[in-house]
Design a protein around this motif. Structure first.
Motif, PDB file in Angstrom:
ATOM      1  N   GLY A 148      56.889  16.410 -24.525  1.00 41.51           N
ATOM      2  CA  GLY A 148      55.502  16.294 -24.984  1.00 41.51           C
ATOM      3  C   GLY A 148      54.834  15.114 -24.335  1.00 41.51           C
ATOM      4  N   ASN A 149      53.896  14.499 -25.024  1.00 42.72           N
ATOM      5  CA  ASN A 149      53.183  13.357 -24.475  1.00 42.72           C
ATOM      6  C   ASN A 149      54.027  12.092 -24.448  1.00 42.72           C
ATOM      7  N   HIS A 150      54.972  11.979 -25.372  1.00 46.25           N
ATOM      8  CA  HIS A 150      55.800  10.776 -25.439  1.00 46.25           C
ATOM      9  C   HIS A 150      56.962  10.849 -24.459  1.00 46.25           C
ATOM     10  N   VAL A 151      57.641  11.962 -24.402  1.00 46.30           N
ATOM     11  CA  VAL A 151      58.773  12.165 -23.492  1.00 46.30           C
ATOM     12  C   VAL A 151      58.397  13.281 -22.527  1.00 46.30           C
ATOM     13  N   ARG A 152      58.033  12.913 -21.327  1.00 43.43           N
ATOM     14  CA  ARG A 152      57.627  13.875 -20.303  1.00 43.43           C
ATOM     15  C   ARG A 152      58.321  13.504 -18.995  1.00 43.43           C
ATOM     16  N   PRO A 153      59.416  14.195 -18.655  1.00 41.57           N
ATOM     17  CA  PRO A 153      60.119  13.889 -17.406  1.00 41.57           C
ATOM     18  C   PRO A 153      59.233  14.114 -16.186  1.00 41.57           C
ATOM     19  N   VAL A 154      59.670  13.574 -15.061  1.00 46.96           N
ATOM     20  CA  VAL A 154      58.852  13.611 -13.859  1.00 46.96           C
ATOM     21  C   VAL A 154      58.683  15.033 -13.328  1.00 46.96           C
ATOM     22  N   THR A 155      59.655  15.915 -13.571  1.00 47.58           N
ATOM     23  CA  THR A 155      59.512  17.293 -13.118  1.00 47.58           C
ATOM     24  C   THR A 155      58.342  17.996 -13.794  1.00 47.58           C
ATOM     25  N   VAL A 156      58.044  17.619 -15.026  1.00 45.42           N
ATOM     26  CA  VAL A 156      56.908  18.180 -15.745  1.00 45.42           C
ATOM     27  C   VAL A 156      55.622  17.471 -15.346  1.00 45.42           C
ATOM     28  N   ALA A 157      55.706  16.155 -15.133  1.00 49.64           N
ATOM     29  CA  ALA A 157      54.508  15.371 -14.823  1.00 49.64           C
ATOM     30  C   ALA A 157      53.902  15.772 -13.489  1.00 49.64           C
ATOM     31  N   MET A 158      54.709  16.227 -12.545  1.00 45.55           N
ATOM     32  CA  MET A 158      54.170  16.598 -11.240  1.00 45.55           C
ATOM     33  C   MET A 158      53.230  17.794 -11.317  1.00 45.55           C
ATOM     34  N   PHE A 159      53.315  18.547 -12.406  1.00 40.70           N
ATOM     35  CA  PHE A 159      52.395  19.666 -12.573  1.00 40.70           C
ATOM     36  C   PHE A 159      50.981  19.201 -12.913  1.00 40.70           C
ATOM     37  N   ASN A 160      50.804  17.907 -13.180  1.00 42.04           N
ATOM     38  CA  ASN A 160      49.451  17.392 -13.378  1.00 42.04           C
ATOM     39  C   ASN A 160      48.613  17.492 -12.110  1.00 42.04           C
ATOM     40  N   PHE A 161      49.275  17.571 -10.953  1.00 45.21           N
ATOM     41  CA  PHE A 161      48.552  17.668  -9.689  1.00 45.21           C
ATOM     42  C   PHE A 161      48.234  19.117  -9.325  1.00 45.21           C
ATOM     43  N   ILE A 162      48.580  20.058 -10.209  1.00 41.61           N
ATOM     44  CA  ILE A 162      48.303  21.474  -9.971  1.00 41.61           C
ATOM     45  C   ILE A 162      47.368  21.964 -11.057  1.00 41.61           C
TER      46      ILE A 162
END
Length: 280
Positions: free
Chosen positions: A219-233
């Motif tokens: 979620g917003n507190h625990v967000r691994p980098v594999t999920v965070a990279m989707f912010n650029f899509i």
């Protein structure tokens, strides 16, 4: 004979180079893309001569879409899951490989069956359990989830290394009244350090690169980098240059771990080439 040997060696190098290039080319292409502007990325035909820029890395690290907190989340989850996995996998694999106890075959089959379960079929049960126990968007919840599918893999990988240790070494230590735990710690584990290094790296890689459970249970507190990279899509635009920069940063810890444990990995991968003299 020398000419034939040289031609065979050259052919092997060519084939090996082609196989390595299949893996290297996407990584090099992503590395080049990370230093391009969005205009250069979308240029057609692709441009190989361009003015490199570090703006993508600055944005990814220190901008509004910084992935530094996500790198920290991935590090905490991956390291914790790897540590717990090895803590439980080593004694479990030792028991399956060396001890004779009732239900040994059934427990081994159970471990194998859990490894064969498709992860996508467990998403909903995991989500419901974590929702009831308050494990959603938390480090303990994600670590325990990773532990459930990394532990069977680590156990079965370690079993093969324990089976290669001759039984005579263990029997000699037991005859000297070393005890089962001291025998494991001082006699068996030093012989399987390479296998432990291989297993540790593989478990860490699987946890670091995991996406399916992270995107559903995080979620917003625990967000691994594999999920965070989707912010650029997004639907309107994909920021390919920043996505490539984020991918390079996400790959860096994995590469460092592999380089640090390279000697043990090579030793662990080749330890099974010559079987030990133990009884089966």
């Amino acid at each position: 004979m020398n000419l034939r040997r040289m031609s065979r060696t050259a052919m092997l190098y060519v084939v090996a180079g082609l196989l390595v290039s299949v893996w290297v080319f996407p990584v090099l292409w992503a590395l080049l893309t990370s230093f391009k502007t969005e205009r250069d990325v979308l240029a057609y035909p692709p441009t190989f001569i361009f003015t490199p820029t570090l703006s993508n890395y600055r944005e990814v690290l220190f901008g509004s879409g910084s992935i530094l907190p996500n790198l920290w989340s991935s590090a905490v989850v991956s390291c914790s899951a790897t540590l717990l996995t090895m803590l439980f996998a080593v004694p479990a694999a030792y028991a399956l490989a060396r001890l004779r106890y009732p239900g040994r075959r059934a427990s081994g089959f159970y471990v194998l069956a859990t490894q064969m379960l498709p992860p996508v079929g467990l998403i909903i049960p995991y989500y419901l359990v974590m929702q009831r126990t308050g494990g959603l968007d938390s480090y303990p919840g994600l670590v325990m989830t990773y532990l459930t599918f990394s532990l069977p893999f680590a156990i079965w990988l370690m079993v093969s290394y324990f089976e290669d240790i001759p039984y005579e070494m263990e029997e000699a230590a037991l005859l000297d009244r070393a005890g089962r735990f001291r025998t494991l710690w001082y006699v068996i584990l030093p012989q399987v350090r390479g296998g432990m290094a291989v297993t540790t790296v593989f478990v860490f890689l699987n946890a670091w690169n995991e996406f399916l459970f992270a995107v559903v249970l995080g979620g917003n507190h625990v967000r691994p980098v594999t999920v965070a990279m989707f912010n650029f899509i997004s639907v309107e635009q994909t920021q390919w240059a920043r996505l490539a920069a984020g991918a390079m940063l996400a790959m860096a810890p994995v590469i460092l771990v592999g380089l640090a444990a390279q000697r043990h990995i090579v030793k662990g991968l080749t330890v099974g080439a010559v079987k030990g003299g133990g009884r089966r």
